[in-house]
Design a protein around this motif. Structure first.
Motif, PDB file in Angstrom:
ATOM      1  N   UNK A  70       0.823  -1.220   0.000  1.00 53.14           N
ATOM      2  CA  UNK A  70       0.000   0.000   0.000  1.00 53.14           C
ATOM      3  C   UNK A  70       0.854   1.267   0.000  1.00 53.14           C
ATOM      4  N   UNK A  71       2.047   1.204   0.571  1.00 53.03           N
ATOM      5  CA  UNK A  71       2.902   2.393   0.648  1.00 53.03           C
ATOM      6  C   UNK A  71       3.439   2.813  -0.717  1.00 53.03           C
ATOM      7  N   UNK A  72       3.388   1.921  -1.713  1.00 52.26           N
ATOM      8  CA  UNK A  72       3.898   2.273  -3.049  1.00 52.26           C
ATOM      9  C   UNK A  72       2.780   2.237  -4.092  1.00 52.26           C
ATOM     10  N   UNK A  73       1.531   2.340  -3.631  1.00 52.06           N
ATOM     11  CA  UNK A  73       0.400   2.283  -4.561  1.00 52.06           C
ATOM     12  C   UNK A  73       0.480   3.391  -5.604  1.00 52.06           C
ATOM     13  N   UNK A  74       0.839   4.608  -5.185  1.00 51.13           N
ATOM     14  CA  UNK A  74       0.891   5.724  -6.133  1.00 51.13           C
ATOM     15  C   UNK A  74       1.954   5.488  -7.200  1.00 51.13           C
ATOM     16  N   UNK A  75       3.055   4.865  -6.831  1.00 55.89           N
ATOM     17  CA  UNK A  75       4.101   4.567  -7.818  1.00 55.89           C
ATOM     18  C   UNK A  75       3.587   3.543  -8.820  1.00 55.89           C
ATOM     19  N   UNK A  76       2.890   2.540  -8.335  1.00 60.31           N
ATOM     20  CA  UNK A  76       2.324   1.544  -9.253  1.00 60.31           C
ATOM     21  C   UNK A  76       1.372   2.210 -10.235  1.00 60.31           C
ATOM     22  N   UNK A  77       0.493   3.065  -9.727  1.00 58.73           N
ATOM     23  CA  UNK A  77      -0.510   3.682 -10.588  1.00 58.73           C
ATOM     24  C   UNK A  77       0.100   4.690 -11.557  1.00 58.73           C
ATOM     25  N   UNK A  78       1.213   5.322 -11.167  1.00 65.44           N
ATOM     26  CA  UNK A  78       1.865   6.306 -12.042  1.00 65.44           C
ATOM     27  C   UNK A  78       2.734   5.651 -13.103  1.00 65.44           C
ATOM     28  N   UNK A  79       3.055   4.360 -12.922  1.00 67.52           N
ATOM     29  CA  UNK A  79       3.937   3.593 -13.821  1.00 67.52           C
ATOM     30  C   UNK A  79       5.376   4.100 -13.803  1.00 67.52           C
ATOM     31  N   UNK A  80       5.725   4.935 -12.831  1.00 73.48           N
ATOM     32  CA  UNK A  80       7.098   5.454 -12.727  1.00 73.48           C
ATOM     33  C   UNK A  80       7.909   4.524 -11.822  1.00 73.48           C
ATOM     34  N   UNK A  81       8.243   3.349 -12.363  1.00 72.34           N
ATOM     35  CA  UNK A  81       8.845   2.302 -11.546  1.00 72.34           C
ATOM     36  C   UNK A  81      10.267   2.634 -11.098  1.00 72.34           C
ATOM     37  N   UNK A  82      10.917   3.608 -11.755  1.00 76.23           N
ATOM     38  CA  UNK A  82      12.253   4.010 -11.312  1.00 76.23           C
ATOM     39  C   UNK A  82      12.214   4.634  -9.915  1.00 76.23           C
ATOM     40  N   UNK A 121       2.975 -16.300  -9.742  1.00 76.58           N
ATOM     41  CA  UNK A 121       2.311 -15.020  -9.494  1.00 76.58           C
ATOM     42  C   UNK A 121       1.560 -14.633 -10.759  1.00 76.58           C
ATOM     43  N   UNK A 122       0.305 -14.206 -10.600  1.00 75.84           N
ATOM     44  CA  UNK A 122      -0.477 -13.643 -11.704  1.00 75.84           C
ATOM     45  C   UNK A 122      -1.053 -12.327 -11.202  1.00 75.84           C
ATOM     46  N   UNK A 123      -0.609 -11.226 -11.801  1.00 73.23           N
ATOM     47  CA  UNK A 123      -0.968  -9.904 -11.294  1.00 73.23           C
ATOM     48  C   UNK A 123      -1.333  -8.969 -12.434  1.00 73.23           C
ATOM     49  N   UNK A 124      -2.168  -7.974 -12.116  1.00 71.50           N
ATOM     50  CA  UNK A 124      -2.484  -6.920 -13.080  1.00 71.50           C
ATOM     51  C   UNK A 124      -1.479  -5.778 -13.027  1.00 71.50           C
ATOM     52  N   UNK A 125      -0.447  -5.906 -12.207  1.00 72.79           N
ATOM     53  CA  UNK A 125       0.604  -4.882 -12.141  1.00 72.79           C
ATOM     54  C   UNK A 125       1.614  -5.108 -13.265  1.00 72.79           C
ATOM     55  N   UNK A 126       2.391  -4.065 -13.563  1.00 68.71           N
ATOM     56  CA  UNK A 126       3.395  -4.157 -14.616  1.00 68.71           C
ATOM     57  C   UNK A 126       4.597  -4.995 -14.195  1.00 68.71           C
ATOM     58  N   UNK A 127       5.309  -5.541 -15.193  1.00 62.84           N
ATOM     59  CA  UNK A 127       6.452  -6.402 -14.885  1.00 62.84           C
ATOM     60  C   UNK A 127       7.564  -5.633 -14.178  1.00 62.84           C
ATOM     61  N   UNK A 128       7.843  -4.404 -14.610  1.00 65.14           N
ATOM     62  CA  UNK A 128       8.906  -3.638 -13.974  1.00 65.14           C
ATOM     63  C   UNK A 128       8.647  -3.425 -12.494  1.00 65.14           C
ATOM     64  N   UNK A 129       7.408  -3.183 -12.151  1.00 66.07           N
ATOM     65  CA  UNK A 129       7.010  -2.975 -10.755  1.00 66.07           C
ATOM     66  C   UNK A 129       7.240  -4.240  -9.934  1.00 66.07           C
ATOM     67  N   UNK A 130       6.747  -5.377 -10.426  1.00 65.94           N
ATOM     68  CA  UNK A 130       6.850  -6.626  -9.665  1.00 65.94           C
ATOM     69  C   UNK A 130       8.295  -7.097  -9.581  1.00 65.94           C
TER      70      UNK A 130
END
Length: 489
Positions: free
Chosen positions: A17-29, A61-70
């Motif tokens: 939950x602490x990195x939810x905004x990063x996931x949603x912004x797609x700014x994985x760096x 793992x099967x997720x709707x998140x991006x690969x870079x994030x996971x």
């Protein structure tokens, strides 16, 4: 025996939950050791992974998140080598597929593992879309009690703690819902080490927090409104038993249900009240004025079967009543059901004196939105009951169905049930038009079957002489003709 366990990622395996905004912004760096300081696996997860791998279970793992994030989070937690396959939103879209609640991610993971879908595969997730994706993929959906504290509206195959998930591999039948096993055996005479149920709150939602428990639900009822659940319905004994009330006007509940209720009366007080007291009073949701008193009759049968051990329990079907113009719930939305339950279900005159100070069990056969049983609980508590617990034999499992239009008249198609053999098919909603010249009787098989000789579609037909049903090729009156037939299994 299950040999594959697939997990959702966020808030199932890992606290993110602490990195939810990063996931949603797609700014994985932005995922650095500093920003991921609060990201960690749930406390039981390392033990679950270790023990499952020791048993030879394939993990993914099967997720709707991006690969870079996971990938960044798994590397940070040193968990990448724990999983045999990782399928992300990126993988699904690259393959031209759709993310959850579509089944494509789960099916892609199984393809990469060299496994087929089936009851040997568990998908563990904390949200509605996880459960629906699992049902759509033909695997068992599981809600983990160690992770999310949110409720889910659709019933999974199980709610499991970390210890339960590990123990599941010793005896999977122990974690199947009690009424579903009873329906298969048509009795409660089967081996069990526990009475497994689905915990629900007053909204009929599945919960993982025991303090919110208000309804003990003993199984699932698969809706007949979508292809995936109608297919499951056809092979599900409890759903078949419940569905008979729609086709039999004077339907009475099966005999084994009496034993199920008596078993709950014996065992539930230990779980709910730590054996400080039993239930004092058992009642039911009444039938409507124009309907058959199905549950009232059932309660009489329970009372007749109750032995000396229940001498202190009263059975009273007259505590609640419906107003004369009560509507049928089946066609109402969730909000309309709640409003109608509040309007139409009332306390019977003179019932308050029998309710005050009692520990009450109130029985309904099926919970969909929970509005009816929630209204009953509220009425009984307001009348002074010491405690009220709901008991339902099943919760409706429904998944969103893609729209399908009739190719003949363009009106919506609906899943319908063949009363003769219990199978389901697509039928045009125009079949029910009052004016005969406006009716449309177009139908399609829900599961297309193709001829093994010419590959044209096959349809169910009836032998007019003997009355038996069979598959017949649609090419029998075409050129070139094909008279291939097959028995219906």
């Amino acid at each position: 025996m299950a040999n594959v366990v697939l997990f959702d990622f966020d808030n199932t395996l890992v606290k993110t939950r602490s990195v939810r905004e990063i996931r949603e912004s797609l700014e994985y760096d932005l995922l650095t050791p500093e920003t991921m300081a609060q990201v960690a696996p749930y406390r039981p997860v390392p033990e679950v992974i270790r023990e499952l791998k020791e048993r030879g279970v394939l993990l993914g793992i099967v997720s709707n998140a991006g690969r870079g994030y996971i990938e960044r989070i798994l590397a940070h937690l040193e968990m990448r080598d724990d999983f045999d396959v990782v399928v992300t939103y990126s993988d699904v879209k690259r393959a031209g597929k759709e993310p959850k609640p579509a089944p494509d991610g789960i099916l892609l993971a199984l393809e990469r593992l060299g496994e087929d879908p089936g009851p040997h595969v568990l998908y563990v997730g904390d949200e509605y879309i996880d459960i629906v994706a699992a049902y759509n993929a033909g695997v068992l959906p599981v809600v983990p009690t160690w992770a999310s504290r949110e409720t889910v509206s659709t019933a999974p195959a199980a709610t499991l703690s970390s210890r339960n998930l590990i123990d599941y591999f010793d005896d999977p039948s122990d974690f199947r819902f009690f009424a579903e096993r009873a329906a298969e055996h048509q009795s409660i005479d089967f081996h069990r080490s526990a009475t497994y149920f689905l915990p629900l709150d007053l909204s009929g939602n599945v919960i993982t927090v025991s303090e919110q428990l208000r309804i003990l639900c003993l199984g699932r009822y698969y809706s007949q409104k979508a292809v995936v659940t109608a297919t499951l319905h056809e092979a599900h004994a409890l759903s078949q038993d419940i569905a008979r009330k729609e086709s039999i006007p004077q339907f009475e509940l099966q005999p084994y249900w009496v034993d199920v209720v008596l078993h709950v009366l014996r065992r539930a007080p230990e779980y709910l009240f730590q054996n400080e007291h039993p239930f004092d009073l058992v009642t039911v949701i009444p039938g409507k004025a124009s309907g058959h008193p199905r549950l009232e009759n059932f309660l009489c049968r329970v009372q007749q079967a109750a032995g000396p051990e229940f001498v202190g329990v009263s059975f009273d079907a007259s505590l609640l009543r419906y107003v004369a113009d009560a509507l049928k719930q089946k066609t109402l939305s969730a909000d309309q059901r709640a409003e109608e339950a509040k309007r139409a279900l009332q306390l019977a005159e003179g019932a308050a004196e029998r309710i005050r100070g009692q520990h009450i069990l109130v029985i309904d056969d099926v919970v969909t939105t929970g509005s009816t049983i929630a209204r009953a609980i509220d009425l009984l508590e307001t009348a002074g009951a010491a405690s009220v617990t709901g008991l339902a034999f099943a919760k409706t499992v429904s998944v969103q169905q893609d729209d399908k239009s009739c190719p003949r008249c363009t009106r919506p198609m609906r899943i319908r049930r063949n009363q003769a053999d219990g199978t389901h098919f697509w039928g045009c909603s125009g079949y029910f038009e009052e004016e005969e010249d406006e009716r449309c009787a177009y139908t399609e098989d829900m599961h297309p079957k193709f001829c093994g000789v010419c590959n044209r579609p096959m349809v169910r037909r009836t032998n007019k002489r003997y009355g038996n049903r069979f598959w017949g090729c649609t090419g029998y009156n075409q050129t070139p003709s094909c008279n291939h037939t097959e028995d219906i299994q």
